[in-house]
Design an enzyme around this catalytic site. Sequence first.
Site, mmCIF file in Angstrom:
data_model
loop_
_atom_site.group_PDB
_atom_site.id
_atom_site.type_symbol
_atom_site.label_atom_id
_atom_site.label_comp_id
_atom_site.label_asym_id
_atom_site.label_seq_id
_atom_site.Cartn_x
_atom_site.Cartn_y
_atom_site.Cartn_z
ATOM 1 N N PRO A 43 0.821 -1.218 0.000
ATOM 2 C CA PRO A 43 0.000 0.000 0.000
ATOM 3 C C PRO A 43 0.853 1.265 0.000
ATOM 4 O O PRO A 43 1.829 1.373 0.743
ATOM 5 C CB PRO A 43 -0.811 -0.117 1.292
ATOM 6 C CG PRO A 43 -0.900 -1.571 1.531
ATOM 7 C CD PRO A 43 0.422 -2.136 1.077
ATOM 8 N N CYS A 44 0.448 2.196 -0.857
ATOM 9 C CA CYS A 44 1.318 3.344 -1.093
ATOM 10 C C CYS A 44 0.692 4.676 -0.687
ATOM 11 O O CYS A 44 1.303 5.708 -0.848
ATOM 12 C CB CYS A 44 1.690 3.399 -2.566
ATOM 13 S SG CYS A 44 0.249 3.477 -3.618
ATOM 14 N N GLN A 45 -0.513 4.650 -0.122
ATOM 15 C CA GLN A 45 -1.183 5.924 0.194
ATOM 16 C C GLN A 45 -0.313 6.838 1.043
ATOM 17 O O GLN A 45 -0.347 8.044 0.916
ATOM 18 C CB GLN A 45 -2.498 5.705 0.946
ATOM 19 C CG GLN A 45 -3.607 5.182 0.087
ATOM 20 C CD GLN A 45 -3.674 3.670 0.174
ATOM 21 O OE1 GLN A 45 -2.650 3.024 0.355
ATOM 22 N NE2 GLN A 45 -4.848 3.121 0.048
#
Length: 293
Positions: A84-86
């Site tokens: 996840p890159c948020q």
Amino acid sequence: MTKKIVKVGTFFSGIGSPEKALEKLKKEGIIKDYEIKFFSEIDKSAIKSYCAIHNIDDSYNLGNITKIKGENLPYCDLWIGGFPCQDISCAGKMKGFDFKSSTRSSLGWEMIRLLSEVAIKPKVVIFENVAMITSKKFRDTLTLFKNDLVKLGYTLFEDVLNAVDYGIPQTRKRYFLVALLNKKSFTFPKPINNTLIFKDFLEKNVDEKYYLSGKCVKRKLNKVYLDNKKDNEIRYEVDLRRYKNGGLCGVDKKCKFNQSARIFSPHGNSPTLTANNTSDNVKILVEVEDNEN
Ligand SMILES: C[S@@+](CC[C@H](N)C(=O)[O-])C[C@H]1O[C@@H](n2cnc3c(N)ncnc32)[C@H](O)[C@@H]1O
């Protein structure tokens, strides 16, 4: 062509785009076949989509990566994880990817934990994330991450690739880290000529709520001002020259958020779709009804 069947397991599997890439490699005769040994995803809709797209039972889903134990994992030749890159991307708050941050992007470290727990390590591990991970802010943590992989015996290759350079008309820069166990050389694919534009991917018959088309109510040189059919007030400002050339071509004057206020033309490359775009859709202007023409 590799004569073997590639055994693959993915983490943060989403809808399984790496698996789709393997399907393409099989069609192109680059690999003989591949077998999905497991995937790991927690989002209900993504799991449903994954199973439908890859025609696989949801019993192959190992669920939350933090609960997986390395000793229970079946052997795979290849692991892939786009963690996840948020919290890393410029669209997010950029607080993630740290040992102590407890953010979603720190989940990437779970793959390192699993690599140290499995009896037989995969020959190839591919990590994927937003290009921002290579920025100064995350560089030290990325170095620690890579050092751990080297300690586990992997040789590393990294690059930032842009989808527009590989036949997809979307500006989407992604960082790829390829970790190889027994090989010391690897070259990333060279860019190819892109003959497609964003428009080639748009469906012909789509409900109006999914796209933007406005009626021109005012024109000033190259700028047109469009109203939204729902609220009859000037709302969209569009540069016609830019609209014809593709890319960012205008702005939604009523939208509070910079990113989602942007209006894109379908005559060039699509923008990267950010997490914001899922709640406040990216605005793609399919047609300008220009009264003054
Ligand atoms: C950046 S997306 C990866 C998308 C994927 N590469 C694809 O092809 O669709 C990250 C995914 O990680 C999933 N995820 C988040 N936390 C997770 C966890 N603890 N265990 C497993 N998956 C998780 C999210 O639901 C999301 O689908």
